[in-house]
Design an enzyme around this catalytic site. Structure first.
Site, PDB file in Angstrom:
ATOM      1  N   GLU A 175       0.990  -1.437   0.121  1.00  0.00           N
ATOM      2  CA  GLU A 175       0.083   0.013  -0.136  1.00  0.00           C
ATOM      3  C   GLU A 175       0.954   1.174   0.186  1.00  0.00           C
ATOM      4  O   GLU A 175       0.406   2.209  -0.677  1.00  0.00           O
ATOM      5  CB  GLU A 175      -0.941  -0.145   1.292  1.00  0.00           C
ATOM      6  CG  GLU A 175      -1.999  -0.989   1.077  1.00  0.00           C
ATOM      7  CD  GLU A 175      -1.655  -2.514   1.280  1.00  0.00           C
ATOM      8  OE1 GLU A 175      -0.714  -2.937   1.662  1.00  0.00           O
ATOM      9  OE2 GLU A 175      -2.659  -3.165   0.785  1.00  0.00           O
ATOM     10  N   HIS A 225      -9.925  -7.167   9.815  1.00  0.00           N
ATOM     11  CA  HIS A 225     -10.565  -6.757   8.594  1.00  0.00           C
ATOM     12  C   HIS A 225     -12.123  -6.210   8.878  1.00  0.00           C
ATOM     13  O   HIS A 225     -12.832  -5.958   7.949  1.00  0.00           O
ATOM     14  CB  HIS A 225     -10.605  -7.853   7.745  1.00  0.00           C
ATOM     15  CG  HIS A 225      -9.530  -8.344   7.445  1.00  0.00           C
ATOM     16  ND1 HIS A 225      -8.263  -7.695   6.891  1.00  0.00           N
ATOM     17  CD2 HIS A 225      -8.834  -9.544   7.768  1.00  0.00           C
ATOM     18  CE1 HIS A 225      -7.283  -8.386   6.796  1.00  0.00           C
ATOM     19  NE2 HIS A 225      -7.601  -9.769   7.339  1.00  0.00           N
TER      20      HIS A 225
END
Lengths: 327, 391, 85
Positions: free
Chosen positions: A61, A130
């Site tokens: 990322e 998550h």
């Protein structure tokens, strides 16, 4: 012509429209190309637009959000997909320290016309790592716009104004909404500055956004059956907040419950309540209340996960406590 | 220091608006003296004192709406001075004896001189309307005064709302009655020929201003029958029956604009009929004029209702809590009546009893109605001088 | 005192007993107590009022003759006339 499509399809249509209308637009992220996106949003786009515009990236990322910033500075209009909000933490530095600051630090010479999309929220048994709702964190940062499309219409039409914004825009898509379907008309442009009243009412204002919108609407429906008229406001834009709409609805209903899937302390709900107290204190007939997630890591087990998150019953209980009635 | 508090004048009263003080600081109060006039949902009521002492401070202003139990004034006890009253902080809490409905919203614990919880918009609205928040009772969570409370108080300050308020009060009392009191009902026809004949004879000799109505005979007969059956004369409070030491039937009087009030006729068992007639007439006039005394509203021991006259043949009433019985009289009708094996025409009235089964049983209720019937057969005895016997 | 005065006197006594009354709606030859909701106490007060206004005593035995406003008017007028003639 009205048609019924899913939130996922609406996002894909928005992307496709942007790719067709502007050659500077490209989509990049993990698995967006050959796999079609972790949530299947970009399925088929690689075939249609080719690998130059639909780019699978390495699992970093930090690298690909940084590359997106570079592309934006270089004149492109990149849409960067971060798989889920927890992975965006790896890109906090480019988002907060670079994208959000360049306009300021360059004395207005550079803007970063970047759009970052990511899935957020809990409710799908994907456990503690998550299931975060960090959009409230991002809404703390000046220099970026934070969007939370909760409706198929916003999923379809928010991307265009986001791409035409000269500064970074982050779009938080609640993962529980991708399969939701709704009727959609042909031309329904939307803005990315205002909240939207989803249900009018007179006894209590329920203010929410994202995945909590439908729980809130369900609560309002049940409250109506008990003779309590609840208005529901979808914030849509978490930064900048539509303070005018929040104050107007507070003035109308005199009581407010904010529903926010984020953890309570330092939440977006806290900011909404602060604005109500700052701007509408003398309109209040009761202290503002909120329903947030319990302040624990989101559990894996379904019943525990459900217990941690805002639910219609919790919203109803909060409203009844404000009104001094019990069920 | 004596705290003079707003009394509850019945199960259906939880607040009142001060209309006028009838005393001022420095006055020496005697028991029964009228202290203030308070507007309730029923009438403008003269509130009597049940204390003796010097009036030191008046704590509420005319126009102020007060929950039952509010300290309205301070009276000095022997040895105290006005300076003591100045220093004295009345306890804002309602006494334990106040009606639970009005005591509920108030905070418990030490609340001396504590700021009332008032919502911001309620406080602002009260300012706009000129409402004194001290007199507004709070309906919100933990007794918070809400916007609705302020607007209701503003509405209550306007006296024209009385029929609505009375309807509300009657609704509350009658709902409570039907919720809490296991009623049983009995009825008995009462031959009226003797009573009516006696009355006609009696009235022939009286000027119109002194004539008696059958209602007076019925009230006296009820009062005398209650002496024999005291389980119908009293109140049921906190799980037990408290027989009353006096017989004060509340007479249900309907108002021309709707609603009704049942103020007490005191010691009906010990009055001559003409005296009872004067009192009844006076009571009806004052009910219709909306001017009653607090004791008349709070001290009745049973209710008597007469829908007779122009009305129906029989009535089965709803007991007014915390009373335990209600006697109903219908219209006098001419009916076929069997007497000595023959059918004759007789004037008959149906008397009914609605009574609280927690306190009495149907057998005793039947005996009470039979006694009532028999008393009505000796009208001259009803007017007999009050006997020396007391309770 | 003429018939009109008697009529006005009766209506003003009636109004003191039943203030909500709309006098123009009364039908003079129909039973009064069906048109105005008067219970026995109201009726008695009405008669007391008539007595005080007109100085006429109305024995109970005569009640049965006083059904309509016209009845009452005739009754009173007859009794008023007597001492004058």
């Amino acid at each position: 012509m009205s048609r019924r499509i899913s939130y996922r399809e609406a996002l894909r249509e928005g992307l496709r429209e942007a790719l067709l209308n502007d050659p500077r637009v490209l989509l990049m992220g993990e698995d967006v190309g050959r796999y079609g996106g972790t949530y299947a949003v970009s399925k088929g786009l690689l075939d249609e637009f080719g690998p130059d515009r639909i780019r699978d990236t390495p699992l970093s990322e930090l690298a690909f959000v940084g590359a997106g910033i570079g592309a934006a500075l270089g004149g492109l209009r990149p849409v960067v997909e971060v798989m889920t909000v927890n992975f965006s933490l790896l890109a906090l530095d480019p988002i907060v320290n670079t994208a959000a600051l360049y306009h300021h630090m360059s004395g207005g010479q550079f803007s970063v016309p970047l759009v970052i999309r990511m899935a957020t929220g809990a409710g799908r048994q994907v456990a503690a790592q998550h299931s975060h709702s960090f959009e409230g964190w991002y809404a703390h940062i000046p220099g970026i716009t934070i969007l939370a499309p909760a409706t198929v219409r916003d999923a379809r039409y928010m991307l265009a104004p986001a791409l035409s914004d000269p500064d970074p825009v982050l779009i938080f898509e609640h993962a529980a909404l991708y399969n939701m379907e709704a009727e959609l008309g042909d031309e329904e442009p939307v803005d990315i500055r205002s909240a939207r009243l989803m249900r009018d009412g007179s006894d209590v204002a329920l203010i929410t956004y994202g995945g909590s919108l439908y729980k809130t609407l369900a609560a309002a429906e049940q409250l109506a059956m008990r003779g309590i008229s609840a208005a529901v406001l979808d914030l849509r834009v978490l930064r900048p907040l539509d303070t005018g709409a929040i104050v107007a609805l507070t003035r109308q209903c005199r009581r407010v419950v904010v529903v926010d899937e984020g953890w309570r302390s330092g939440s977006l709900a806290a900011e909404v309540m602060a604005r109500i107290v700052e701007h509408a204190f003398y309109e209040l007939d009761a202290p503002p209340a909120r329903v947030c997630s319990e302040e624990v890591p989101v559990p894996y087990a379904r019943h525990l996960e459900e217990a941690v998150l805002p639910q219609p019953e919790k919203i109803i209980a909060a409203v009844e406590a404000l009104l001094g009635v019990s069920s | 220091m004596i705290e003079f508090r707003l009394p509850s004048l019945g199960a259906d009263m939880d607040e009142g608006t001060l209309l006028e003080w009838k005393v001022q600081p420095g006055d020496i109060l005697s028991k029964g003296q009228i202290v203030a006039i308070v507007d309730t949902s029923k009438a403008a009521v003269d509130i009597e004192s049940w204390h003796e002492g010097e009036v030191a401070r008046l704590l509420v202003q005319p126009g102020q709406l007060m929950p039952v139990g509010t300290v309205m004034a301070l009276l000095l006890e022997p040895g105290e001075t006005a300076a003591d009253a100045e220093r004295y902080q009345p306890d804002a809490r309602l006494p334990a004896s106040a009606d639970a409905a009005s005591a509920g919203p108030m905070q418990s614990g030490p609340v001396m001189a504590e700021r009332r919880a008032v919502s911001p918009v309620a406080r602002r609205r009260a300012g706009e309307l000129g409402i004194d928040l001290q007199g507004v009772s709070g309906s919100g969570p933990n007794g918070v005064v809400t916007l609705q409370d302020v607007e209701r108080a503003a509405g209550a300050a306007a006296p024209k709302d009385r029929p609505d308020g009375m309807r509300h009060a009657i609704a509350a009392a009658m709902s409570r009655s039907k919720r809490e009191i296991p009623h049983y009902y009995l009825a008995e026809p009462i031959p009226m020929a003797r009573a009516l004949d006696w009355l006609a004879q009696e009235n022939a000799a009286r000027p119109v201003t002194e004539r008696l109505l059958p209602a007076v005979l019925l009230l006296k007969a009820v009062a005398l029958a209650l002496r024999r059956y005291p389980e119908f004369n009293g109140t049921f409070i906190d799980g037990s029956f408290h027989p009353a030491s006096r017989v004060n039937p509340g007479v249900a009087i309907s108002l021309r604009q709707g609603g009704l009030i049942a103020p007490a006729l005191f010691d009906a068992d010990r009055r001559h009929l003409p005296e009872l007639m004067r009192d009844l007439s006076d009571l009806v006039k004052r009910v219709r004029a909306g001017s009653l005394r607090s004791s008349e509203l709070s001290e009745s021991t049973i209710t008597v209702t007469q829908l007779g006259d122009q009305g129906v043949e029989s009535v089965f009433g709803v007991i007014y809590p915390p009373q335990v019985a209600l006697v109903g009289f219908g219209r006098v009708t001419e009916r076929p009546w069997v007497e000595g094996g023959k059918i004759v025409v007789r004037s008959v009235l149906t008397a009914s009893l609605a009574a609280d089964h927690r306190v009495s049983d149907g057998h005793r209720g039947g005996l009470f109605l039979a006694a009532l019937r028999d008393l009505m057969q000796q009208p001259e005895a009803l007017d007999a001088a009050p006997s020396g016997e007391t309770k | 005192m003429n018939v009109q005065d008697v009529k006005i006197g009766i209506l003003s006594v009636l109004a003191s007993v039943a203030p909500e009354l709309e006098a123009e709606l009364l039908v003079p030859d129909r039973p009064l107590r069906r048109q105005v909701d008067l219970d026995s106490m109201d009726w008695l007060n009405f008669l007391v009022g008539l007595h005080q206004t007109f100085g006429v005593d109305i024995p109970e035995a005569d009640y049965a003759r006083l059904v309509t406003l016209d009845d009452i008017e005739r009754y009173l007028f007859a009794r008023l006339d007597r001492p004058q003639s």
